[in-house]
Design a protein around this motif. Structure first.
Motif, PDB file in Angstrom:
ATOM      1  N   GLU A  15       0.922  -1.394   0.129  1.00 23.01           N
ATOM      2  CA  GLU A  15       0.013   0.185   0.041  1.00 23.01           C
ATOM      3  C   GLU A  15       0.846   1.258   0.172  1.00 23.01           C
ATOM      4  OE1 GLU A  15      -2.756  -0.025   3.333  1.00 23.01           O
ATOM      5  OE2 GLU A  15      -3.898  -1.767   2.540  1.00 23.01           O
ATOM      6  N   CYS A  16       2.361   1.317   0.478  1.00 23.75           N
ATOM      7  CA  CYS A  16       2.962   2.461   0.741  1.00 23.75           C
ATOM      8  C   CYS A  16       4.054   2.663  -0.225  1.00 23.75           C
ATOM      9  CB  CYS A  16       3.167   2.478   2.211  1.00 23.75           C
ATOM     10  SG  CYS A  16       1.620   2.554   3.103  1.00 23.75           S
ATOM     11  N   ALA A  17       4.183   1.600  -1.394  1.00 22.61           N
ATOM     12  CA  ALA A  17       5.371   2.004  -2.051  1.00 22.61           C
ATOM     13  C   ALA A  17       5.103   1.607  -3.552  1.00 22.61           C
ATOM     14  CB  ALA A  17       6.412   0.849  -1.732  1.00 22.61           C
ATOM     15  N   ALA A  18       5.656   1.945  -4.350  1.00 27.53           N
ATOM     16  CA  ALA A  18       5.596   1.910  -5.972  1.00 27.53           C
ATOM     17  C   ALA A  18       6.952   1.837  -6.710  1.00 27.53           C
ATOM     18  CB  ALA A  18       4.832   3.223  -6.570  1.00 27.53           C
ATOM     19  N   LEU A  19       7.011   0.907  -7.831  1.00 26.88           N
ATOM     20  CA  LEU A  19       8.064   0.758  -8.502  1.00 26.88           C
ATOM     21  C   LEU A  19       7.651   1.194  -9.757  1.00 26.88           C
ATOM     22  CD1 LEU A  19      10.081  -2.541  -8.726  1.00 26.88           C
ATOM     23  CD2 LEU A  19       9.314  -1.358 -10.918  1.00 26.88           C
ATOM     24  N   VAL A  20       8.675   2.123 -10.492  1.00 24.82           N
ATOM     25  CA  VAL A  20       8.466   2.868 -11.904  1.00 24.82           C
ATOM     26  C   VAL A  20       9.525   2.623 -12.632  1.00 24.82           C
ATOM     27  CG1 VAL A  20       7.884   5.069 -12.760  1.00 24.82           C
ATOM     28  CG2 VAL A  20       6.798   4.510 -10.622  1.00 24.82           C
ATOM     29  N   PRO A  21       9.397   2.235 -13.767  1.00 25.99           N
ATOM     30  CA  PRO A  21      10.697   2.315 -14.566  1.00 25.99           C
ATOM     31  C   PRO A  21      10.787   3.822 -15.094  1.00 25.99           C
ATOM     32  CG  PRO A  21       8.839   1.396 -15.996  1.00 25.99           C
ATOM     33  CD  PRO A  21       8.410   1.553 -14.398  1.00 25.99           C
ATOM     34  N   LEU A  22      12.072   4.114 -15.286  1.00 25.09           N
ATOM     35  CA  LEU A  22      12.521   5.514 -15.598  1.00 25.09           C
ATOM     36  C   LEU A  22      12.766   5.206 -17.110  1.00 25.09           C
ATOM     37  CD1 LEU A  22      14.773   6.493 -12.886  1.00 25.09           C
ATOM     38  CD2 LEU A  22      12.459   6.906 -12.991  1.00 25.09           C
ATOM     39  N   ALA A  23      12.850   6.667 -17.764  1.00 23.99           N
ATOM     40  CA  ALA A  23      13.198   6.775 -19.253  1.00 23.99           C
ATOM     41  C   ALA A  23      14.681   6.484 -19.582  1.00 23.99           C
ATOM     42  CB  ALA A  23      12.725   8.046 -19.803  1.00 23.99           C
ATOM     43  N   GLY A  24      14.952   5.135 -19.199  1.00 27.02           N
ATOM     44  CA  GLY A  24      16.337   4.815 -19.383  1.00 27.02           C
ATOM     45  C   GLY A  24      16.853   3.566 -18.593  1.00 27.02           C
ATOM     46  N   PRO A  25      17.941   2.983 -18.754  1.00 25.43           N
ATOM     47  CA  PRO A  25      17.992   1.811 -17.781  1.00 25.43           C
ATOM     48  C   PRO A  25      17.992   2.048 -16.541  1.00 25.43           C
ATOM     49  CG  PRO A  25      20.103   2.534 -18.937  1.00 25.43           C
ATOM     50  CD  PRO A  25      19.108   3.672 -19.462  1.00 25.43           C
ATOM     51  N   ALA A  26      16.929   2.339 -15.829  1.00 26.22           N
ATOM     52  CA  ALA A  26      16.895   2.316 -14.506  1.00 26.22           C
ATOM     53  C   ALA A  26      15.641   2.220 -13.957  1.00 26.22           C
ATOM     54  CB  ALA A  26      17.452   3.844 -14.292  1.00 26.22           C
ATOM     55  N   VAL A  27      15.271   2.258 -12.698  1.00 26.02           N
ATOM     56  CA  VAL A  27      14.343   2.092 -11.979  1.00 26.02           C
ATOM     57  C   VAL A  27      14.312   2.806 -10.720  1.00 26.02           C
ATOM     58  CG1 VAL A  27      14.855  -0.237 -10.835  1.00 26.02           C
ATOM     59  CG2 VAL A  27      12.373   0.365 -11.222  1.00 26.02           C
ATOM     60  N   GLU A  74      12.876  -4.805   0.958  1.00 30.53           N
ATOM     61  CA  GLU A  74      12.208  -5.781   0.118  1.00 30.53           C
ATOM     62  C   GLU A  74      12.191  -5.464  -1.318  1.00 30.53           C
ATOM     63  OE1 GLU A  74       8.315  -5.619   2.287  1.00 30.53           O
ATOM     64  OE2 GLU A  74       9.013  -6.770   3.870  1.00 30.53           O
ATOM     65  N   ALA A  75      12.013  -4.049  -1.842  1.00 33.25           N
ATOM     66  CA  ALA A  75      11.960  -3.774  -3.070  1.00 33.25           C
ATOM     67  C   ALA A  75      13.688  -4.257  -3.776  1.00 33.25           C
ATOM     68  CB  ALA A  75      11.912  -2.331  -3.195  1.00 33.25           C
ATOM     69  N   ALA A  76      14.619  -3.832  -2.999  1.00 27.61           N
ATOM     70  CA  ALA A  76      15.897  -4.095  -3.561  1.00 27.61           C
ATOM     71  C   ALA A  76      15.940  -5.518  -3.762  1.00 27.61           C
ATOM     72  CB  ALA A  76      16.876  -3.743  -2.718  1.00 27.61           C
ATOM     73  N   ALA A  77      15.486  -6.409  -2.944  1.00 26.37           N
ATOM     74  CA  ALA A  77      15.570  -8.057  -3.104  1.00 26.37           C
ATOM     75  C   ALA A  77      14.980  -8.350  -4.370  1.00 26.37           C
ATOM     76  CB  ALA A  77      15.115  -8.539  -1.735  1.00 26.37           C
ATOM     77  N   LEU A  78      13.677  -7.883  -4.372  1.00 31.27           N
ATOM     78  CA  LEU A  78      12.867  -8.332  -5.584  1.00 31.27           C
ATOM     79  C   LEU A  78      13.453  -7.751  -7.066  1.00 31.27           C
ATOM     80  CD1 LEU A  78      10.096  -9.110  -6.558  1.00 31.27           C
ATOM     81  CD2 LEU A  78       9.268  -6.567  -6.516  1.00 31.27           C
ATOM     82  N   LEU A  79      14.132  -6.713  -6.969  1.00 31.49           N
ATOM     83  CA  LEU A  79      14.869  -6.301  -8.138  1.00 31.49           C
ATOM     84  C   LEU A  79      15.952  -7.134  -8.374  1.00 31.49           C
ATOM     85  CD1 LEU A  79      14.327  -2.343  -7.941  1.00 31.49           C
ATOM     86  CD2 LEU A  79      13.032  -3.934  -9.648  1.00 31.49           C
ATOM     87  N   ALA A  80      16.639  -7.653  -7.376  1.00 27.96           N
ATOM     88  CA  ALA A  80      17.827  -8.517  -7.585  1.00 27.96           C
ATOM     89  C   ALA A  80      17.531  -9.830  -8.249  1.00 27.96           C
ATOM     90  CB  ALA A  80      18.644  -8.386  -6.174  1.00 27.96           C
ATOM     91  N   ARG A  81      16.455 -10.328  -8.154  1.00 29.25           N
ATOM     92  CA  ARG A  81      16.145 -11.827  -8.642  1.00 29.25           C
ATOM     93  C   ARG A  81      16.333 -11.803 -10.060  1.00 29.25           C
ATOM     94  NH1 ARG A  81      10.315 -12.240  -5.383  1.00 29.25           N
ATOM     95  NH2 ARG A  81      11.092 -12.141  -3.220  1.00 29.25           N
TER      96      ARG A  81
END
Length: 256
Positions: free
Chosen positions: A219-231, A249-256
Motif C-alpha cells: 500500500e505504501c510503495a511503488a516501482l516505476v521504470p525510468l526513461a532509461g536503463p533504470a528504475v 524488500e524492493a531491492a531484493a525483488l529487483l535483484a532476482r
C-alpha cells in the motif's frame, strides 16, 4: 576547504575510486573536512568500502556541506554512513545546504547507501543529490528522510534528486515538507500523514534488456521504470524502521 564564517560551516569531502589493475579498487582520493570525516573499511571482494562519520553536529542553519564521489571505469565503490544525519536549527535562521555529487564512469559501479536524514523541529535544510552516469555504469542509491524525531514536528526539508545517464536526464524530482512547504505536502496525495519517505534508484545496462514493470509494492510503495536503463522505488512509512524494510524488500525483488 572547510571554514567557519560567523556561526556557519562550509565543508567538502571527496572520494575517488579507481581500478587498481589487480582486480580490486583503490581510493587515490579520500579527503574529508569538518563534520564530513571519511573512513575506509574492509573491502568486499573487488569493492572498496567507505564510511561517512559525523565529526561534529551538522548541518545547522547556514551550513553548506558538499560530498562528492567519482567512480572510474572498472572500479566498484560502496559508501555508507555510521549514523543518521540530523538537521538541527542553528544560531542563524539561514537555510542550510547539503549537496551530494556522484559521478560513475562507463563500467564503474557505485552503491550509495547512507543512513537516514532526520529533519528536527526548527531546522531548515535543502538537500540536492545529483548522479551523472556513463551509459554502462551501475548505481544503487537509497535516500531516506524522517520528518521529526519521536514526538516532535519536523523542520523544513527540501530534497531534490537528479539522475542523468549518458548525458540524458532520467529522473528529476523534488519533495518539500514541513513548515513553509507548499500546502498539501502532508495530505493524501503526498505523505498522507506518514513521517518517513524514501527513494531507491537502481541503474544499469540490465534494465535496458529487461525493463521493470510499473507496479505497487503493497500500500505504501511503488516501482516505476525510468526513461532509461533504470528504475525508481518510492515509499512512505510511519517510521524509519518500516521505511527501511520496504526499500530492502524492493531491492531484493529487483535483484532476482
Amino acid at each position: 576547504m572547510d571554514g567557519v564564517t560567523g556561526t556557519r560551516v562550509r565543508a567538502e569531502a571527496r572520494i575517488v575510486a579507481r581500478a587498481d589493475g589487480r582486480g580490486g579498487t583503490a581510493l587515490p582520493v579520500l579527503d574529508g573536512e569538518g563534520p564530513l570525516a571519511l573512513r575506509r573499511t574492509r573491502a568486499q571482494g573487488t569493492e572498496a568500502r567507505v564510511m561517512v562519520v559525523g565529526a561534529m553536529s551538522a548541518p545547522l542553519g547556514g551550513d553548506h556541506l558538499t560530498l562528492s564521489a567519482r567512480v572510474e571505469e572498472g572500479a566498484r565503490l560502496h559508501v555508507g554512513s555510521a549514523a543518521a544525519t540530523l538537521a538541527l536549527p542553528g544560531q542563524t535562521k539561514a537555510e542550510a545546504h547539503y549537496d551530494v555529487r556522484l559521478d560513475v564512469a562507463d563500467g564503474g559501479e557505485l552503491h550509495w547507501l547512507p543512513e537516514q536524514l532526520i529533519s528536527a523541529n526548527g531546522s531548515d535544510l535543502r538537500v540536492s543529490t545529483r548522479a551523472e552516469l556513463g551509459a554502462g555504469a551501475r548505481l544503487v542509491l537509497r535516500e531516506e528522510q524522517v520528518l521529526g524525531r519521536a514526538g516532535e514536528e519536523p523542520g523544513r526539508l527540501v530534497s531534490r534528486l537528479t539522475v542523468r545517464i549518458a548525458g540524458r536526464a532520467v529522473l528529476d524530482q523534488q519533495v518539500s515538507c514541513g513548515p513553509g512547504a507548499p500546502g498539501g505536502w502532508d495530505g493524501p496525495a503526498v505523505l498522507a500523514g506518514h513521517r518517513a519517505v524514501g527513494q531507491l534508484v537502481l541503474a544499469g545496462p540490465e534494465f535496458a534488456d529487461r525493463p521493470a514493470d510499473a507496479r505497487m509494492l503493497g500500500e505504501c510503495a511503488a516501482l516505476v521504470p525510468l526513461a532509461g536503463p533504470a528504475v525508481l522505488v518510492s515509499a512512505v512509512a510511519p517510521d524509519a524502521l518500516r521505511l527501511r524494510r520496504l526499500l530492502d524488500e524492493a531491492a531484493a525483488l529487483l535483484a532476482r
